[in-house]
Write a protein that holds these residues in place. Structure first.
Motif, PDB file in Angstrom:
ATOM      1  N   VAL A   8       0.839  -1.200   0.000  1.00  0.00           N
ATOM      2  CA  VAL A   8       0.000   0.000   0.000  1.00  0.00           C
ATOM      3  C   VAL A   8       0.874   1.250   0.000  1.00  0.00           C
ATOM      4  O   VAL A   8       1.779   1.388   0.824  1.00  0.00           O
ATOM      5  N   LEU A   9       0.579   2.179  -0.909  1.00  0.00           N
ATOM      6  CA  LEU A   9       1.305   3.441  -0.983  1.00  0.00           C
ATOM      7  C   LEU A   9       0.534   4.576  -0.310  1.00  0.00           C
ATOM      8  O   LEU A   9       1.105   5.597   0.046  1.00  0.00           O
ATOM      9  N   GLU A  10      -0.743   4.379  -0.103  1.00  0.00           N
ATOM     10  CA  GLU A  10      -1.618   5.408   0.464  1.00  0.00           C
ATOM     11  C   GLU A  10      -1.049   6.017   1.741  1.00  0.00           C
ATOM     12  O   GLU A  10      -0.681   5.302   2.669  1.00  0.00           O
ATOM     13  N   ASP A  11      -0.944   7.341   1.763  1.00  0.00           N
ATOM     14  CA  ASP A  11      -0.466   8.103   2.926  1.00  0.00           C
ATOM     15  C   ASP A  11       0.977   7.796   3.325  1.00  0.00           C
ATOM     16  O   ASP A  11       1.392   8.123   4.432  1.00  0.00           O
ATOM     17  N   SER A  12       1.759   7.187   2.438  1.00  0.00           N
ATOM     18  CA  SER A  12       3.147   6.849   2.775  1.00  0.00           C
ATOM     19  C   SER A  12       4.153   7.907   2.327  1.00  0.00           C
ATOM     20  O   SER A  12       5.237   8.001   2.889  1.00  0.00           O
ATOM     21  N   LEU A  13       3.807   8.682   1.309  1.00  0.00           N
ATOM     22  CA  LEU A  13       4.756   9.657   0.770  1.00  0.00           C
ATOM     23  C   LEU A  13       4.659  10.984   1.526  1.00  0.00           C
ATOM     24  O   LEU A  13       3.569  11.385   1.925  1.00  0.00           O
ATOM     25  N   PRO A  14       5.786  11.685   1.669  1.00  0.00           N
ATOM     26  CA  PRO A  14       5.781  12.979   2.354  1.00  0.00           C
ATOM     27  C   PRO A  14       5.369  14.130   1.423  1.00  0.00           C
ATOM     28  O   PRO A  14       5.606  15.297   1.729  1.00  0.00           O
ATOM     29  N   PHE A  15       4.782  13.809   0.274  1.00  0.00           N
ATOM     30  CA  PHE A  15       4.283  14.808  -0.664  1.00  0.00           C
ATOM     31  C   PHE A  15       3.139  14.193  -1.451  1.00  0.00           C
ATOM     32  O   PHE A  15       2.979  12.975  -1.491  1.00  0.00           O
ATOM     33  N   LYS A  16       2.343  15.058  -2.068  1.00  0.00           N
ATOM     34  CA  LYS A  16       1.260  14.584  -2.921  1.00  0.00           C
ATOM     35  C   LYS A  16       1.825  14.317  -4.311  1.00  0.00           C
ATOM     36  O   LYS A  16       2.449  15.193  -4.915  1.00  0.00           O
ATOM     37  N   ALA A  17       1.624  13.115  -4.804  1.00  0.00           N
ATOM     38  CA  ALA A  17       2.099  12.760  -6.150  1.00  0.00           C
ATOM     39  C   ALA A  17       1.125  13.328  -7.174  1.00  0.00           C
ATOM     40  O   ALA A  17      -0.055  12.979  -7.176  1.00  0.00           O
ATOM     41  N   VAL A  18       1.633  14.213  -8.033  1.00  0.00           N
ATOM     42  CA  VAL A  18       0.788  14.800  -9.069  1.00  0.00           C
ATOM     43  C   VAL A  18       1.140  14.262 -10.461  1.00  0.00           C
ATOM     44  O   VAL A  18       0.408  14.487 -11.407  1.00  0.00           O
ATOM     45  N   ARG A  19       2.260  13.559 -10.552  1.00  0.00           N
ATOM     46  CA  ARG A  19       2.670  12.939 -11.818  1.00  0.00           C
ATOM     47  C   ARG A  19       3.185  11.545 -11.507  1.00  0.00           C
ATOM     48  O   ARG A  19       4.025  11.371 -10.616  1.00  0.00           O
ATOM     49  N   THR A  20       2.679  10.564 -12.221  1.00  0.00           N
ATOM     50  CA  THR A  20       3.098   9.175 -12.029  1.00  0.00           C
ATOM     51  C   THR A  20       3.414   8.573 -13.392  1.00  0.00           C
ATOM     52  O   THR A  20       2.658   8.739 -14.344  1.00  0.00           O
ATOM     53  N   TYR A  21       4.571   7.900 -13.474  1.00  0.00           N
ATOM     54  CA  TYR A  21       4.940   7.224 -14.715  1.00  0.00           C
ATOM     55  C   TYR A  21       5.825   6.040 -14.377  1.00  0.00           C
ATOM     56  O   TYR A  21       6.282   5.892 -13.248  1.00  0.00           O
ATOM     57  N   TRP A  22       6.053   5.183 -15.340  1.00  0.00           N
ATOM     58  CA  TRP A  22       6.935   4.037 -15.133  1.00  0.00           C
ATOM     59  C   TRP A  22       7.848   3.883 -16.332  1.00  0.00           C
ATOM     60  O   TRP A  22       7.518   4.259 -17.444  1.00  0.00           O
ATOM     61  N   ILE A  23       9.033   3.340 -16.034  1.00  0.00           N
ATOM     62  CA  ILE A  23      10.068   3.141 -17.054  1.00  0.00           C
ATOM     63  C   ILE A  23      10.303   1.635 -17.176  1.00  0.00           C
ATOM     64  O   ILE A  23      10.488   0.958 -16.162  1.00  0.00           O
ATOM     65  N   TYR A  24      10.314   1.127 -18.393  1.00  0.00           N
ATOM     66  CA  TYR A  24      10.522  -0.306 -18.622  1.00  0.00           C
ATOM     67  C   TYR A  24      11.176  -0.487 -19.979  1.00  0.00           C
ATOM     68  O   TYR A  24      11.286   0.456 -20.769  1.00  0.00           O
ATOM     69  N   GLY A  25      11.650  -1.692 -20.257  1.00  0.00           N
ATOM     70  CA  GLY A  25      12.315  -1.960 -21.529  1.00  0.00           C
ATOM     71  C   GLY A  25      13.674  -1.284 -21.630  1.00  0.00           C
ATOM     72  O   GLY A  25      14.187  -1.070 -22.715  1.00  0.00           O
ATOM     73  N   ALA A  26      14.256  -0.950 -20.487  1.00  0.00           N
ATOM     74  CA  ALA A  26      15.534  -0.230 -20.454  1.00  0.00           C
ATOM     75  C   ALA A  26      16.673  -1.127 -19.961  1.00  0.00           C
ATOM     76  O   ALA A  26      17.635  -0.645 -19.374  1.00  0.00           O
ATOM     77  N   ASP A  27      16.565  -2.431 -20.197  1.00  0.00           N
ATOM     78  CA  ASP A  27      17.548  -3.398 -19.706  1.00  0.00           C
ATOM     79  C   ASP A  27      18.982  -2.952 -20.003  1.00  0.00           C
ATOM     80  O   ASP A  27      19.332  -2.688 -21.154  1.00  0.00           O
ATOM     81  N   GLY A  28      19.788  -2.830 -18.944  1.00  0.00           N
ATOM     82  CA  GLY A  28      21.188  -2.466 -19.075  1.00  0.00           C
ATOM     83  C   GLY A  28      21.439  -0.990 -19.331  1.00  0.00           C
ATOM     84  O   GLY A  28      22.591  -0.561 -19.409  1.00  0.00           O
TER      85      GLY A  28
END
Length: 122
Positions: free
Chosen positions: A21-41
């Motif tokens: 669970v990520l809810e209420d764990s961050l010390p800031f409000k996340a306004v942008r979320t993205y993920w990076i993949y396919g970057a092996d090495g």
């Protein structure tokens, strides 16, 4: 590794699997979320920010993050989806991706290329 903050996110495990669970764990409000993949090495990043804070979670695989705050440097290895690395605006960082890695990034601000600092600390 005491210089940089890793949050151990609340995780609940039973015979059906694990739920983190990520809810209420961050010390800031996340306004942008993205993920990076396919970057092996590959190594990505290579900057710091003027005001954006970030939180990184390796959803799958291993991502090694080199961090430098201008005083100390360290390499943090994220390899479990319950670990979350906080990156402060002053933290120069590069991310090197292991095979099959997926890195989730949550930011305190929307994308603004003008607030990136591309010059590393000396």
């Amino acid at each position: 590794m005491a210089r940089f903050t890793i949050l151990n996110l609340p995780t609940f495990t039973d015979p059906r699997g694990s739920l983190t669970v990520l809810e209420d764990s961050l010390p800031f409000k996340a306004v942008r979320t993205y993920w990076i993949y396919g970057a092996d090495g590959q190594t990505r990043g290579g900057h710091r920010h003027t005001h954006t804070r970030q939180a990184l979670v390796a959803i799958s695989g291993t991502v090694s993050i080199f961090m430098n705050d201008g005083i100390r440097s360290d390499t943090v290895e994220l390899n479990h989806p319950s670990q979350c690395l906080l990156i402060e605006p002053k933290d120069w960082h590069t991310m090197t991706f292991g095979p099959g890695s997926v890195l989730l990034v949550m930011s305190s601000h929307t994308y603004d290329r003008s607030e990136y600092i591309d010059t590393p600390y000396e």
